[in-house]
Design an enzyme around this catalytic site. Structure first.
Site, PDB file in Angstrom:
ATOM      1  N   SER A   1     -47.043   9.741  -1.311  1.00  0.00           N
ATOM      2  CA  SER A   1     -48.193  10.426  -1.889  1.00  0.00           C
ATOM      3  C   SER A   1     -47.772  11.226  -3.130  1.00  0.00           C
ATOM      4  CB  SER A   1     -48.840  11.319  -0.828  1.00  0.00           C
ATOM      5  OG  SER A   1     -50.074  11.821  -1.258  1.00  0.00           O
TER       6      SER A   1
ATOM      7  N   ASP B   1     -57.116   3.793   2.797  1.00  0.00           N
ATOM      8  CA  ASP B   1     -56.732   5.128   2.335  1.00  0.00           C
ATOM      9  C   ASP B   1     -57.951   5.818   1.728  1.00  0.00           C
ATOM     10  OD1 ASP B   1     -55.663   7.396   1.137  1.00  0.00           O
ATOM     11  OD2 ASP B   1     -53.858   6.369   0.446  1.00  0.00           O
TER      12      ASP B   1
ATOM     13  N   HIS C   1     -53.904   6.517   4.721  1.00  0.00           N
ATOM     14  CA  HIS C   1     -53.103   7.263   3.749  1.00  0.00           C
ATOM     15  C   HIS C   1     -51.706   7.576   4.261  1.00  0.00           C
ATOM     16  CE1 HIS C   1     -52.166   9.811   0.362  1.00  0.00           C
ATOM     17  NE2 HIS C   1     -51.875  10.814   1.166  1.00  0.00           N
TER      18      HIS C   1
END
Length: 280
Positions: A140, A224, A254
């Site tokens: 991320s 996601d 995610h």
């Protein structure tokens, strides 16, 4: 699982962030089964970042870069650690200042400039805790830091592996942490502030041509709801590297932390390690 491969064809190299050189001081607490000892690396202002390092005898080494307000004890970081231990590669996982077991301001993420601090933490880990070529694994927000380190350290960074990679923070990024005890259950929610990162990073990572020339693999879940999988597809087109793979999991979310997600993660890492070794 859908696999798309893109060939990418410039923002200028960012000036390397200046930080006060600090000698690494460590203190040992306890050892997890199969894990490196918990140690601390000094940072400016009396802060310390916690880390665990596994020594290896193969090159390149591997560094895991956590996401926003995450820590080094997540499923992805531990899966990569087990893989590196089994295959003999050195490995470092760490907590940014204010996160996990690091010693620093726990309210850091609520203020401006947190991204800059965490990026410098990652640079310090690369400089002071590793030697030789490294593969960066970024989750991320850690994916954005991974890309910037690759631009600024082209001779040290051998390849990149991004998971649910974020490249801009124009929309708030949220991290929810559940604390459950026998007495009560509480939820802490952290949201990136408006001035979370410097605009110079956004100009670079949103450029039509990003000067990352190392091999790159981007894994993204198509479910996601935090960062669209199209972010990785678009990013792949803008990287200058000619070796860019995008791997999409149709049911992936995610966090990409399910058993099959982790199996895919280490498989992609193994591919990058094999590719790197063939070039050494």
């Amino acid at each position: 699982m859908l696999i798309q491969k893109w060939m990418a064809s410039t923002c200028q190299l960012l000036p390397r962030s200046l930080a006060v050189p600090v000698q690494s001081k460590t203190r040992t607490t306890f050892t997890m089964s199969g894990a490196g000892q918990l140690q601390y690396l000094d940072r400016p202002g009396g802060h310390k970042i916690s880390y665990r390092k596994t020594e290896g005898f193969k090159s390149p080494g591997v560094i895991f870069l956590p996401g926003f307000m995450s820590n080094m004890n997540g499923g992805k970081a531990l899966a990569v650690e087990r893989y590196c231990q089994h295959h003999g590669h050195s490995y470092v996982r760490f907590d940014y200042q204010g996160c996990g077991e690091s010693i620093g301001d726990p309210e850091l993420a609520a203020g401006t400039g947190a991204f800059d601090v965490w990026k410098m933490d990652a640079q310090a880990v690369l400089d002071q805790l590793t030697s030789g070529p490294q593969i960066l694994v970024g989750s991320s927000m850690g994916g954005a830091i991974m890309l910037l380190l690759a631009i600024e350290n082209p001779t040290r960074v051998q390849a990149l592996l991004g998971v649910s990679t974020a490249v801009t923070f124009d929309k708030p990024l949220t991290y929810t942490e559940d604390n459950v005890s026998t007495q009560a259950s509480t939820t802490n929610e952290y949201v990136t502030p408006k001035d979370f990162w410097d605009k110079k990073y956004q100009r670079c990572l949103m450029s039509d041509s990003i000067p990352v020339t190392q091999p790159v693999c981007l894994i993204h879940g198509m479910q996601d709801d935090t960062i669209s999988y199209m972010t990785s597809v678009d990013l792949s087109k803008r990287l200058q590297s000619k070796h860019v793979d995008v791997v999409l999991r149709k049911e992936g979310q995610h966090r990409m932390s399910k058993r099959e997600d982790l199996a895919l993660l280490v498989q992609c890492l193994g591919n990058l390690l094999s590719l790197s070794n063939s070039k050494l």
